[in-house]
Design an enzyme around this catalytic site. Sequence first.
Site, PDB file in Angstrom:
ATOM      1  N   LYS A 100       3.161   9.653   8.494  1.00 25.22           N
ATOM      2  CA  LYS A 100       2.367   9.142   9.703  1.00 25.22           C
ATOM      3  C   LYS A 100       2.979   9.950  10.844  1.00 25.22           C
ATOM      4  O   LYS A 100       2.475  10.839  11.672  1.00 25.22           O
ATOM      5  CB  LYS A 100       1.837   7.854   9.740  1.00 25.22           C
ATOM      6  CG  LYS A 100       1.092   7.350   8.452  1.00 25.22           C
ATOM      7  CD  LYS A 100       0.540   5.920   8.811  1.00 25.22           C
ATOM      8  CE  LYS A 100      -0.763   5.829   7.990  1.00 25.22           C
ATOM      9  NZ  LYS A 100      -0.433   5.235   6.609  1.00 25.22           N
ATOM     10  N   ASP A 127       9.391   2.621   1.729  1.00 21.40           N
ATOM     11  CA  ASP A 127       8.264   3.327   2.173  1.00 21.40           C
ATOM     12  C   ASP A 127       8.039   3.157   3.758  1.00 21.40           C
ATOM     13  O   ASP A 127       7.336   2.158   4.084  1.00 21.40           O
ATOM     14  CB  ASP A 127       7.070   2.908   1.223  1.00 21.40           C
ATOM     15  CG  ASP A 127       5.680   3.594   1.984  1.00 21.40           C
ATOM     16  OD1 ASP A 127       5.666   4.243   2.905  1.00 21.40           O
ATOM     17  OD2 ASP A 127       4.530   3.449   1.218  1.00 21.40           O
ATOM     18  N   PHE A 166       0.648  -1.187  -0.021  1.00 28.73           N
ATOM     19  CA  PHE A 166      -0.157   0.114   0.073  1.00 28.73           C
ATOM     20  C   PHE A 166       0.971   1.236  -0.044  1.00 28.73           C
ATOM     21  O   PHE A 166       1.579   1.582   0.867  1.00 28.73           O
ATOM     22  CB  PHE A 166      -0.904   0.202   1.231  1.00 28.73           C
ATOM     23  CG  PHE A 166      -1.826   1.396   1.373  1.00 28.73           C
ATOM     24  CD1 PHE A 166      -2.796   1.396   0.485  1.00 28.73           C
ATOM     25  CD2 PHE A 166      -1.528   2.283   1.858  1.00 28.73           C
ATOM     26  CE1 PHE A 166      -3.821   2.252   0.467  1.00 28.73           C
ATOM     27  CE2 PHE A 166      -2.166   3.432   1.784  1.00 28.73           C
ATOM     28  CZ  PHE A 166      -3.406   3.471   1.272  1.00 28.73           C
TER      29      PHE A 166
HETATM   30  C1  LIG Z   1      -0.823   5.498   5.310  1.00 28.84           C
HETATM   31  C2  LIG Z   1       0.244   5.210   3.977  1.00 28.84           C
HETATM   32  C3  LIG Z   1       0.362   5.643   3.007  1.00 28.84           C
HETATM   33  C4  LIG Z   1      -0.373   6.783   2.640  1.00 28.84           C
HETATM   34  O1  LIG Z   1      -0.394   7.984   3.494  1.00 28.84           O
HETATM   35  P1  LIG Z   1      -1.529   9.107   3.356  1.00 28.84           P
HETATM   36  O2  LIG Z   1      -0.882  10.256   4.251  1.00 28.84           O
HETATM   37  O3  LIG Z   1      -2.744   8.537   3.654  1.00 28.84           O
HETATM   38  O4  LIG Z   1      -1.382   9.658   1.954  1.00 28.84           O
HETATM   39  C5  LIG Z   1       1.393   5.474   2.330  1.00 28.84           C
HETATM   40  N1  LIG Z   1       2.329   4.290   2.642  1.00 28.84           N
HETATM   41  C6  LIG Z   1       2.085   3.679   3.677  1.00 28.84           C
HETATM   42  C7  LIG Z   1       3.138   2.554   3.911  1.00 28.84           C
HETATM   43  C8  LIG Z   1       1.130   4.137   4.493  1.00 28.84           C
HETATM   44  O5  LIG Z   1       1.002   3.239   5.708  1.00 28.84           O
END
Ligand SMILES: *Cc1c(COP(=O)(O)O)cnc(C)c1O
Length: 398
Positions: A251, A222, A135
Amino acid sequence: MTAFIEAASPHVMNTYGRVPIALARGQGCRVWDVNGKEYLDALGGIAVNTLGHNHPKLVPALQDQLTKLIHTSNYYHSPLQEALAAKLVERSGMTNVFFCNSGLEANEAAIKIARKYGVDKGIAKPEIVVYEKAFHGRSIATMSATGNPKIYSGFGPLVEGFIRVPLNDIEAIKQRTEGNPNVVAVFFETIQGEGGVNPTRIEYLQQLRALCDERGWLMMIDEVQCGMGRTGKWFAHQWAGIVPDVMPLAKGLGSGVPIGAVVAGPKAANVLQPGNHGTTFGGNQLAMRAGNETIRIMEEEGLLENAATVGAHLKAALQRELGSLPGVKEIRGQGLMLGIELNKPCGALTGRAAEAGLLISVTADSVIRLVPSLILTVAEADEIVAKLTPLVKAILAE
Ligand SMILES: *Cc1c(COP(=O)(O)O)cnc(C)c1O
């Protein structure tokens, strides 16, 4: 039951399946709804509220910042950006940072860096290796990199240039990229979050680092969810002793204030030049202050160690109470990023847990996800287990 919200708003778009409560205030790992009911927060705003709610050191710092500057644009130099960049560089072993506002924005920047890195090398149609169950966000490009049809169905055509492989299988990536001169990067989460709390194995990370070096690919990790101390190190990949070339963060970085960042090492740090990329809000003073203070307070309060020790305690307690139940497939994750996979869909647990005074989430249909604030105490961890155990037993018995 007056505690529950009866109907959805007619004016807010119906994009979320919401738990029928409305939260009004918080303190530490506790929140209270508009009716005064108390909840233990094991979700932390989805791995966002690093310092919990209403932290006594963070809030006064943010109040101070509000009276100085909230936002000025990136037309001018920003000492707060420079200070936060220096902190991230020092803790990651990388060199340069671009600031934005969210996880998907950080990932968009990473994808742009990878493509231009390739184009600069003479690769006209760069391709990026991504993973099953990944994701990366919900923009058109990050959704295309995401490995979940539920996220991208209905929004095609998708962005091209992604090659998808299974996680933790070095032979699979070698096979899928064999003889392909267009590959420029691999892009993955150290621990997949939305995909069900799926950890990347340490030896796979090391093999992948070697493969990226051999092939001249950027290793892009990521760490939007698993980074910022959640696993007990600043960044989850550091357990493998490797350093990526590009690392999106978001986050937990601002402890609740919206923020994103892309950290880059020497291979990727100079790819973007003036005019190539930008943002209006990204790097604003309020968010930068939140990032700087979050890191300062995390260190003052030993929250990396806390995430490691309380996380290990929580995982062991979950294992003890739930691990041997038929129907509990696996309890996995590290630090304060834990998943409990059941053998059946368990989305109903989010609402039932709220009724029982506990905030959690369920991801990938059948994985209970716990990503509380890093200030969680051992007593609070025990309380999570005590509240969750009967709910899991009940749903497994249905
Ligand atoms: C939450 C998340 C995203 C997206 O972040 P947003 O601030 O909601 O755009 C991307 N990569 C990972 C691994 C995530 O957990």
